[in-house]
Motif scaffolding. Structure first.
Motif, PDB file in Angstrom:
ATOM      1  N   MET A  73      50.310  42.708  34.235  1.00 45.04           N
ATOM      2  CA  MET A  73      49.847  41.487  33.591  1.00 45.04           C
ATOM      3  C   MET A  73      50.377  41.391  32.162  1.00 45.04           C
ATOM      4  O   MET A  73      50.816  40.339  31.705  1.00 45.04           O
ATOM      5  CB  MET A  73      48.314  41.439  33.592  1.00 45.04           C
ATOM      6  N   LYS A  74      50.308  42.517  31.432  1.00 50.11           N
ATOM      7  CA  LYS A  74      50.777  42.538  30.053  1.00 50.11           C
ATOM      8  C   LYS A  74      52.264  42.219  29.983  1.00 50.11           C
ATOM      9  O   LYS A  74      52.715  41.430  29.142  1.00 50.11           O
ATOM     10  CB  LYS A  74      50.490  43.900  29.426  1.00 50.11           C
ATOM     11  N   LYS A  75      53.044  42.835  30.890  1.00 47.33           N
ATOM     12  CA  LYS A  75      54.484  42.587  30.901  1.00 47.33           C
ATOM     13  C   LYS A  75      54.796  41.145  31.273  1.00 47.33           C
ATOM     14  O   LYS A  75      55.721  40.542  30.739  1.00 47.33           O
ATOM     15  CB  LYS A  75      55.169  43.550  31.878  1.00 47.33           C
ATOM     16  N   GLN A  76      54.019  40.602  32.205  1.00 53.10           N
ATOM     17  CA  GLN A  76      54.215  39.206  32.603  1.00 53.10           C
ATOM     18  C   GLN A  76      54.030  38.273  31.405  1.00 53.10           C
ATOM     19  O   GLN A  76      54.825  37.353  31.197  1.00 53.10           O
ATOM     20  CB  GLN A  76      53.231  38.837  33.717  1.00 53.10           C
ATOM     21  N   LEU A  77      52.992  38.517  30.621  1.00 51.16           N
ATOM     22  CA  LEU A  77      52.734  37.682  29.457  1.00 51.16           C
ATOM     23  C   LEU A  77      53.812  37.872  28.392  1.00 51.16           C
ATOM     24  O   LEU A  77      54.214  36.908  27.730  1.00 51.16           O
ATOM     25  CB  LEU A  77      51.358  38.010  28.880  1.00 51.16           C
ATOM     26  N   GLU A  78      54.275  39.097  28.220  1.00 52.93           N
ATOM     27  CA  GLU A  78      55.335  39.345  27.240  1.00 52.93           C
ATOM     28  C   GLU A  78      56.602  38.598  27.618  1.00 52.93           C
ATOM     29  O   GLU A  78      57.265  38.003  26.756  1.00 52.93           O
ATOM     30  CB  GLU A  78      55.613  40.857  27.152  1.00 52.93           C
ATOM     31  N   ARG A  79      56.949  38.613  28.904  1.00 57.17           N
ATOM     32  CA  ARG A  79      58.139  37.890  29.357  1.00 57.17           C
ATOM     33  C   ARG A  79      57.965  36.381  29.165  1.00 57.17           C
ATOM     34  O   ARG A  79      58.900  35.677  28.773  1.00 57.17           O
ATOM     35  CB  ARG A  79      58.415  38.209  30.830  1.00 57.17           C
ATOM     36  N   LEU A  80      56.764  35.902  29.449  1.00 56.42           N
ATOM     37  CA  LEU A  80      56.481  34.475  29.299  1.00 56.42           C
ATOM     38  C   LEU A  80      56.633  34.049  27.838  1.00 56.42           C
ATOM     39  O   LEU A  80      57.278  33.037  27.533  1.00 56.42           O
ATOM     40  CB  LEU A  80      55.065  34.171  29.788  1.00 56.42           C
ATOM     41  N   ARG A  81      56.054  34.825  26.936  1.00 55.25           N
ATOM     42  CA  ARG A  81      56.136  34.497  25.511  1.00 55.25           C
ATOM     43  C   ARG A  81      57.573  34.562  25.009  1.00 55.25           C
ATOM     44  O   ARG A  81      58.008  33.709  24.214  1.00 55.25           O
ATOM     45  CB  ARG A  81      55.247  35.450  24.716  1.00 55.25           C
ATOM     46  N   LYS A  82      58.307  35.560  25.472  1.00 57.91           N
ATOM     47  CA  LYS A  82      59.703  35.704  25.051  1.00 57.91           C
ATOM     48  C   LYS A  82      60.535  34.514  25.500  1.00 57.91           C
ATOM     49  O   LYS A  82      61.311  33.946  24.722  1.00 57.91           O
ATOM     50  CB  LYS A  82      60.292  36.993  25.629  1.00 57.91           C
ATOM     51  N   ARG A  83      60.350  34.106  26.754  1.00 60.86           N
ATOM     52  CA  ARG A  83      61.117  32.980  27.272  1.00 60.86           C
ATOM     53  C   ARG A  83      60.725  31.680  26.569  1.00 60.86           C
ATOM     54  O   ARG A  83      61.585  30.846  26.250  1.00 60.86           O
ATOM     55  CB  ARG A  83      60.910  32.854  28.780  1.00 60.86           C
ATOM     56  N   ALA A  84      59.439  31.505  26.297  1.00 60.72           N
ATOM     57  CA  ALA A  84      58.985  30.304  25.588  1.00 60.72           C
ATOM     58  C   ALA A  84      59.619  30.250  24.201  1.00 60.72           C
ATOM     59  O   ALA A  84      60.025  29.177  23.733  1.00 60.72           O
ATOM     60  CB  ALA A  84      57.463  30.297  25.492  1.00 60.72           C
ATOM     61  N   HIS A  85      59.706  31.396  23.544  1.00 58.78           N
ATOM     62  CA  HIS A  85      60.322  31.451  22.213  1.00 58.78           C
ATOM     63  C   HIS A  85      61.797  31.059  22.295  1.00 58.78           C
ATOM     64  O   HIS A  85      62.291  30.300  21.446  1.00 58.78           O
ATOM     65  CB  HIS A  85      60.175  32.861  21.636  1.00 58.78           C
ATOM     66  N   GLN A  86      62.494  31.552  23.316  1.00 58.32           N
ATOM     67  CA  GLN A  86      63.913  31.206  23.493  1.00 58.32           C
ATOM     68  C   GLN A  86      64.076  29.699  23.688  1.00 58.32           C
ATOM     69  O   GLN A  86      64.971  29.079  23.107  1.00 58.32           O
ATOM     70  CB  GLN A  86      64.489  31.956  24.696  1.00 58.32           C
ATOM     71  N   LEU A  87      63.214  29.118  24.509  1.00 61.94           N
ATOM     72  CA  LEU A  87      63.310  27.696  24.794  1.00 61.94           C
ATOM     73  C   LEU A  87      62.984  26.855  23.562  1.00 61.94           C
ATOM     74  O   LEU A  87      63.606  25.811  23.326  1.00 61.94           O
ATOM     75  CB  LEU A  87      62.368  27.327  25.944  1.00 61.94           C
ATOM     76  N   LYS A  88      62.021  27.304  22.767  1.00 61.59           N
ATOM     77  CA  LYS A  88      61.675  26.563  21.545  1.00 61.59           C
ATOM     78  C   LYS A  88      62.813  26.596  20.542  1.00 61.59           C
ATOM     79  O   LYS A  88      63.046  25.614  19.830  1.00 61.59           O
ATOM     80  CB  LYS A  88      60.400  27.138  20.935  1.00 61.59           C
ATOM     81  N   GLU A  89      63.522  27.723  20.470  1.00 64.19           N
ATOM     82  CA  GLU A  89      64.667  27.799  19.564  1.00 64.19           C
ATOM     83  C   GLU A  89      65.780  26.859  20.013  1.00 64.19           C
ATOM     84  O   GLU A  89      66.463  26.247  19.193  1.00 64.19           O
ATOM     85  CB  GLU A  89      65.191  29.242  19.497  1.00 64.19           C
ATOM     86  N   LYS A  90      65.939  26.746  21.342  1.00 68.30           N
ATOM     87  CA  LYS A  90      66.987  25.886  21.888  1.00 68.30           C
ATOM     88  C   LYS A  90      66.601  24.405  21.797  1.00 68.30           C
ATOM     89  O   LYS A  90      67.455  23.545  21.524  1.00 68.30           O
ATOM     90  CB  LYS A  90      67.249  26.269  23.348  1.00 68.30           C
ATOM     91  N   ARG A  91      65.313  24.113  22.022  1.00 64.75           N
ATOM     92  CA  ARG A  91      64.828  22.727  22.040  1.00 64.75           C
ATOM     93  C   ARG A  91      63.547  22.626  21.214  1.00 64.75           C
ATOM     94  O   ARG A  91      62.448  22.617  21.766  1.00 64.75           O
ATOM     95  CB  ARG A  91      64.568  22.272  23.476  1.00 64.75           C
ATOM     96  N   PRO A  92      63.670  22.574  19.886  1.00 64.53           N
ATOM     97  CA  PRO A  92      62.494  22.569  19.006  1.00 64.53           C
ATOM     98  C   PRO A  92      61.488  21.456  19.319  1.00 64.53           C
ATOM     99  O   PRO A  92      60.286  21.630  19.097  1.00 64.53           O
ATOM    100  CB  PRO A  92      63.105  22.381  17.612  1.00 64.53           C
ATOM    101  N   GLY A  93      61.953  20.342  19.847  1.00 60.38           N
ATOM    102  CA  GLY A  93      61.061  19.239  20.152  1.00 60.38           C
ATOM    103  C   GLY A  93      60.021  19.551  21.208  1.00 60.38           C
ATOM    104  O   GLY A  93      59.016  18.837  21.340  1.00 60.38           O
ATOM    105  N   TYR A  94      60.252  20.605  21.974  1.00 65.42           N
ATOM    106  CA  TYR A  94      59.318  20.994  23.034  1.00 65.42           C
ATOM    107  C   TYR A  94      58.302  22.040  22.561  1.00 65.42           C
ATOM    108  O   TYR A  94      57.498  22.517  23.356  1.00 65.42           O
ATOM    109  CB  TYR A  94      60.079  21.565  24.232  1.00 65.42           C
ATOM    110  N   GLY A  95      58.344  22.394  21.286  1.00 65.15           N
ATOM    111  CA  GLY A  95      57.516  23.483  20.793  1.00 65.15           C
ATOM    112  C   GLY A  95      56.040  23.330  21.083  1.00 65.15           C
ATOM    113  O   GLY A  95      55.380  24.262  21.555  1.00 65.15           O
ATOM    114  N   GLU A  96      55.489  22.146  20.833  1.00 65.38           N
ATOM    115  CA  GLU A  96      54.052  21.931  20.993  1.00 65.38           C
ATOM    116  C   GLU A  96      53.600  22.117  22.437  1.00 65.38           C
ATOM    117  O   GLU A  96      52.628  22.830  22.714  1.00 65.38           O
ATOM    118  CB  GLU A  96      53.694  20.524  20.519  1.00 65.38           C
TER     119      GLU A  96
END
Length: 278
Positions: A1-24
């Motif tokens: 579960m912990k690893k799943q959440l870490e991967r999710l947060r990491k991917r969300a961070h990557q996507l926000k850097e690529k598309r800042p408008g989707y941050g919220e």
């Protein structure tokens, strides 16, 4: 579960850097998913009695852990207060309706309570039914996923190539390409089950006429393509798992909503609404 959440947060961070408008909206999704995953520790779902035909269960017959669903509903309300002004305002109205006993969550999450908000009359007057439905759907999601996991093993030996989920009969929300050969799977819009589909066909109507099937890929979006059918005029978003390192289908869906706009402008419709269109 912990690893799943870490991967999710990491991917969300990557996507926000690529598309800042989707941050919220991506931050909101991560918080909701964190709450859903955390709720699994207390989840208890009754064994499912199988039907003798397909689909294996009706959507309304999925067993729910009512206590977990109620607790998760309140947790999602707290998250909703930090999402955006509209949702925060709607959550306040929903909480008032709960305090005034105009909404009965136990009823919502049991038998008659799998009723839609629109069926509950004046109790919800002034409440955005789309927001309320969103909170309800995401509160029962852990129970639905647990029920799907129960039934998954019943399909291991079944060759299923139809356009509706063999577990609950719902249409697909997305397609997934997996493995070296890029085998295509449809992702159920309700229970999350994945089943194999012929790659050279429409995932919605089953059309196999190649001249009426098309797709487009936007520049810089190679991991996500839009499959189009000129027969039923639907489109299905397709994620290529061979490119995505740590895919979360709903997260990727949210981060590519601009492609849905393009598909709609071309005259195509999604078979089911985006679950996060609130």
């Amino acid at each position: 579960m912990k690893k799943q959440l870490e991967r999710l947060r990491k991917r969300a961070h990557q996507l926000k850097e690529k598309r800042p408008g989707y941050g919220e909206i991506l931050d909101f999704y991560v918080k909701v998913r964190e709450a859903q995953i955390a709720s699994r520790a207390a989840l208890k779902v009754d064994p499912i009695k199988l039907k003798k035909n397909f689909p294996l269960i009706r959507k309304e017959d999925f067993p729910l852990d009512v206590d977990v669903s109620i607790s998760l509903f309140y947790a999602l309300c707290q998250i909703g207060k930090t999402a955006n002004p509209h949702m925060a305002g709607q959550v306040e109205k929903i909480e008032k309706a709960l305090n005034d006993k105009k909404i009965d969550l136990e009823k919502v999450f049991t038998g008659s309570g799998k009723e839609q908000p629109s069926e509950q009359g004046d109790a919800h007057r002034g409440v955005d039914k789309q927001v309320l439905s969103f909170l309800i759907r995401n509160s029962i999601r852990p129970s639905i996923e647990a029920g799907m996991e129960q039934l998954r093993k019943e399909l291991e030996s079944i060759m299923w190539r139809k356009s509706l989920c063999p577990i609950c009969g719902s249409p697909p929300s997305m397609n997934l390409l997996k493995g070296e050969e890029g085998k295509r799977y449809s992702l159920c819009s309700y229970c999350g089950y994945e089943w194999r589909m012929d790659r050279l066909s429409c995932a919605v109507c089953g059309n196999k006429e190649q001249g009426s099937l098309n797709y487009f890929v936007a520049e810089g979006e190679e991991a996500c393509r839009m499959d189009l059918c000129n027969k039923c005029h639907h489109y299905v978003k397709t994620l290529d798992y061979r490119i995505l390192e740590t895919p979360d289908p709903l997260l990727e869906d949210l981060a590519t909503l601009h492609l849905d706009v393009v598909a709609a402008q071309k005259g195509y419709q999604r078979p089911v609404e985006n679950a996060w269109n609130i």
